[in-house]
Design a protein around this motif. Structure first.
Motif, mmCIF file in Angstrom:
data_model
loop_
_atom_site.group_PDB
_atom_site.id
_atom_site.type_symbol
_atom_site.label_atom_id
_atom_site.label_comp_id
_atom_site.label_asym_id
_atom_site.label_seq_id
_atom_site.Cartn_x
_atom_site.Cartn_y
_atom_site.Cartn_z
ATOM 1 N N GLN A 138 0.816 -1.222 0.000
ATOM 2 C CA GLN A 138 0.000 0.000 0.000
ATOM 3 C C GLN A 138 0.851 1.273 0.000
ATOM 4 O OE1 GLN A 138 -3.779 -0.205 1.480
ATOM 5 N NE2 GLN A 138 -3.431 -1.856 0.040
ATOM 6 N N PHE A 139 2.168 1.106 -0.134
ATOM 7 C CA PHE A 139 3.053 2.275 -0.058
ATOM 8 C C PHE A 139 2.730 3.289 -1.168
ATOM 9 C CE2 PHE A 139 7.092 4.216 -1.555
ATOM 10 C CZ PHE A 139 7.326 5.034 -0.465
ATOM 11 N N SER A 140 2.655 4.565 -0.788
ATOM 12 C CA SER A 140 2.437 5.598 -1.805
ATOM 13 C C SER A 140 3.337 6.800 -1.511
ATOM 14 C CB SER A 140 0.972 6.034 -1.829
ATOM 15 O OG SER A 140 0.608 6.586 -0.588
ATOM 16 N N VAL A 141 3.645 7.528 -2.575
ATOM 17 C CA VAL A 141 4.466 8.734 -2.423
ATOM 18 C C VAL A 141 3.744 9.903 -3.077
ATOM 19 C CG1 VAL A 141 6.760 9.743 -2.697
ATOM 20 C CG2 VAL A 141 6.464 7.290 -2.971
ATOM 21 N N VAL A 142 3.645 11.008 -2.354
ATOM 22 C CA VAL A 142 3.152 12.238 -2.968
ATOM 23 C C VAL A 142 4.250 13.276 -2.835
ATOM 24 C CG1 VAL A 142 1.378 14.024 -2.977
ATOM 25 C CG2 VAL A 142 0.755 11.673 -2.405
ATOM 26 N N MET A 143 4.681 13.809 -3.984
ATOM 27 C CA MET A 143 5.693 14.865 -3.972
ATOM 28 C C MET A 143 4.987 16.197 -4.202
ATOM 29 S SD MET A 143 8.892 13.361 -6.145
ATOM 30 C CE MET A 143 8.301 13.788 -7.772
ATOM 31 N N THR A 144 5.543 17.257 -3.634
ATOM 32 C CA THR A 144 4.959 18.580 -3.879
ATOM 33 C C THR A 144 6.051 19.563 -4.293
ATOM 34 O OG1 THR A 144 5.209 19.721 -1.750
ATOM 35 C CG2 THR A 144 3.406 18.128 -1.909
ATOM 36 N N THR A 145 5.650 20.552 -5.045
ATOM 37 C CA THR A 145 6.571 21.615 -5.426
ATOM 38 C C THR A 145 5.784 22.879 -5.771
ATOM 39 O OG1 THR A 145 8.270 22.328 -7.003
ATOM 40 C CG2 THR A 145 6.633 20.792 -7.831
ATOM 41 N N ASN A 146 6.444 24.014 -5.613
ATOM 42 C CA ASN A 146 5.838 25.307 -5.987
ATOM 43 C C ASN A 146 6.081 25.660 -7.436
ATOM 44 O OD1 ASN A 146 6.572 26.896 -2.897
ATOM 45 N ND2 ASN A 146 4.594 26.361 -3.735
ATOM 46 N N ILE A 147 7.052 25.009 -8.040
ATOM 47 C CA ILE A 147 7.418 25.459 -9.383
ATOM 48 C C ILE A 147 6.333 25.039 -10.369
ATOM 49 C CG2 ILE A 147 9.906 25.495 -9.007
ATOM 50 C CD1 ILE A 147 9.975 22.802 -10.471
ATOM 51 N N ASP A 148 6.173 25.846 -11.401
ATOM 52 C CA ASP A 148 5.159 25.532 -12.399
ATOM 53 C C ASP A 148 5.766 24.808 -13.583
ATOM 54 O OD1 ASP A 148 2.449 25.903 -11.983
ATOM 55 O OD2 ASP A 148 2.687 28.082 -11.914
ATOM 56 N N ASP A 149 7.080 24.980 -13.764
ATOM 57 C CA ASP A 149 7.725 24.327 -14.897
ATOM 58 C C ASP A 149 8.317 22.995 -14.438
ATOM 59 O OD1 ASP A 149 9.025 23.523 -17.096
ATOM 60 O OD2 ASP A 149 10.292 25.314 -17.320
ATOM 61 N N LEU A 150 7.602 21.934 -14.744
ATOM 62 C CA LEU A 150 8.017 20.622 -14.228
ATOM 63 C C LEU A 150 9.332 20.152 -14.848
ATOM 64 C CD1 LEU A 150 4.615 18.751 -13.858
ATOM 65 C CD2 LEU A 150 5.881 20.104 -12.197
ATOM 66 N N ASP A 151 9.797 20.858 -15.894
ATOM 67 C CA ASP A 151 11.092 20.492 -16.474
ATOM 68 C C ASP A 151 12.227 20.780 -15.496
ATOM 69 O OD1 ASP A 151 9.919 19.618 -18.723
ATOM 70 O OD2 ASP A 151 10.274 21.451 -19.883
ATOM 71 N N ASP A 152 11.940 21.570 -14.444
ATOM 72 C CA ASP A 152 12.978 21.863 -13.448
ATOM 73 C C ASP A 152 13.186 20.707 -12.465
ATOM 74 O OD1 ASP A 152 13.363 24.252 -14.601
ATOM 75 O OD2 ASP A 152 12.261 25.432 -13.120
ATOM 76 N N ILE A 153 12.377 19.667 -12.589
ATOM 77 C CA ILE A 153 12.539 18.495 -11.716
ATOM 78 C C ILE A 153 13.349 17.451 -12.479
ATOM 79 C CG2 ILE A 153 11.281 16.621 -10.553
ATOM 80 C CD1 ILE A 153 9.003 18.607 -10.195
ATOM 81 N N ALA A 154 14.274 16.809 -11.767
ATOM 82 C CA ALA A 154 15.139 15.823 -12.426
ATOM 83 C C ALA A 154 14.282 14.832 -13.224
ATOM 84 C CB ALA A 154 15.948 15.089 -11.370
ATOM 85 N N PRO A 155 14.581 14.654 -14.539
ATOM 86 C CA PRO A 155 13.735 13.804 -15.386
ATOM 87 C C PRO A 155 13.564 12.390 -14.831
ATOM 88 C CG PRO A 155 15.376 14.948 -16.703
ATOM 89 C CD PRO A 155 15.684 15.267 -15.278
ATOM 90 N N SER A 156 14.624 11.834 -14.232
ATOM 91 C CA SER A 156 14.516 10.460 -13.723
ATOM 92 C C SER A 156 13.526 10.384 -12.560
ATOM 93 C CB SER A 156 15.888 9.956 -13.275
ATOM 94 O OG SER A 156 16.532 10.959 -12.534
ATOM 95 N N LEU A 157 13.461 11.451 -11.759
ATOM 96 C CA LEU A 157 12.512 11.464 -10.640
ATOM 97 C C LEU A 157 11.096 11.661 -11.167
ATOM 98 C CD1 LEU A 157 12.263 11.295 -7.581
ATOM 99 C CD2 LEU A 157 12.621 13.759 -7.442
ATOM 100 N N ARG A 158 10.962 12.592 -12.094
ATOM 101 C CA ARG A 158 9.629 12.869 -12.658
ATOM 102 C C ARG A 158 9.049 11.655 -13.335
ATOM 103 N NH1 ARG A 158 7.919 17.121 -16.993
ATOM 104 N NH2 ARG A 158 5.820 16.292 -16.866
ATOM 105 N N ASP A 159 9.919 10.907 -13.966
ATOM 106 C CA ASP A 159 9.483 9.715 -14.694
ATOM 107 C C ASP A 159 8.807 8.695 -13.784
ATOM 108 O OD1 ASP A 159 9.484 8.311 -17.239
ATOM 109 O OD2 ASP A 159 10.694 6.839 -16.127
ATOM 110 N N ARG A 160 9.159 8.733 -12.504
ATOM 111 C CA ARG A 160 8.556 7.789 -11.554
ATOM 112 C C ARG A 160 7.159 8.218 -11.133
ATOM 113 N NH1 ARG A 160 13.718 6.921 -11.589
ATOM 114 N NH2 ARG A 160 14.762 5.249 -10.444
#
Ligand SMILES: Nc1ncnc2c1ncn2[C@@H]1O[C@H](COP(=O)(O)OP(=O)(O)OP(=O)(O)O)[C@@H](O)[C@H]1O
Ligand SMILES: [Mg+2]
Length: 241
Positions: A138-160
């Motif tokens: 049942q493990f879940s992860v919710v990430m949060t960020t203020n940025i609007d441009d999701l390209d600023d998040i490491a692609p490998s992390l975003r891909d998950r």
């Protein structure tokens, strides 16, 4: 847009989140303006009986703060204290909340990649007991960020995180915890253009402060001179309509 239409719209991004959680998606990224309730939702929505574990990313976050560290327990004795990610892996319905995720870098980012990997690949070895640990079903992860441009998040992390939801307004229950006369202004404030947006946090503070200091002083202290007048005007109009 009428107030009622705004309230109906309040649900849109929140309905998306509820539907995605109900569908069993266990990796979700919430992004958007500050103070709309992203972290609150990540900590509380769709969480089982165990409280969610929370990590706040900074440039200084270490991987020890994610998976755990050796701690001294008496003379010449050290014990491994598991960190929030492993506690969430082990928890029944465990939820890991990763705030300000755009700031993760270096070792911490690599460790986050390992901790948020797909359930089939993710595993971690406790260095003290050599036990292999895997995320619970049942493990879940919710990430949060203020940025609007999701390209600023490491692609490998975003891909998950296959689902990203832009949270642009407070949840109805967040508005409901304000005094009634403030709800419409708080909603309007959160929907305004970026340079004029007023976060929920300011309205909570104003609600609290005005009880002691009266509305005028509280408004000037919380909203600043320019915005205070428009908030007080909106409240005066609301009180006579
Ligand atoms: N549904 C809710 N019920 C009651 N209080 C809420 C609710 N949602 C948010 N809040 C309160 O509103 C404030 C802002 O919420 P939160 O910290 O979750 O915003 P955020 O979107 O994560 O902001 P930031 O992007 O700046 O981190 C907090 O004080 C939080 O406790
Ligand atoms: Mg937050």
């Amino acid at each position: 847009m009428s107030l009622m239409e705004s309230f109906e719209e309040v649900e849109s991004c929140w309905r998306d989140l509820a539907d995605v959680l109900a569908a069993g998606i266990s990796r979700i990224l919430l992004y958007g303006p500050s103070g709309t309730g992203k972290t609150y939702a990540a900590l509380h929505h769709g969480v089982g009986n165990n409280p969610a574990e929370r990590l706040v990313c900074t440039e200084d976050l270490t991987s020890g703060e994610i998976t755990g560290t050796w701690m001294p327990v008496g003379e010449n004795r050290w014990e491994w204290r598991e960190g929030p990610a492993i506690r969430a892996w082990r928890g029944l319905g465990g939820r890991l909340v990763v705030d300000e995720v755009d700031r993760a870098s270096g070792d911490a980012l690599s460790t986050l990649l390992a901790m948020t990997d797909s359930p089939e690949s993710a595993r971690w070895r406790n260095p003290e007991t050599c036990e292999w640990v895997r995320p619970g079903p049942q493990f879940s992860v919710v990430m949060t960020t203020n940025i609007d441009d999701l390209d600023d998040i490491a692609p490998s992390l975003r891909d998950r995180f296959p689902v990203s939801i832009r949270i642009d307004r407070p949840h109805v229950s967040a508005l409901a915890s304000l005094s009634e006369d403030l709800r419409a202004s708080a909603l309007a404030g959160s929907l305004g253009p970026a340079h004029r947006r007023v976060s929920l946090r300011s309205f909570y503070a104003f609600d609290e402060l005005r009880r002691r200091l009266g509305p005028h002083r509280a408004a000037y202290l919380v909203f600043g001179e320019d915005t205070a007048t428009s908030v007080l005007d909106a409240l005066a109009i609301a009180s006579i309509t």
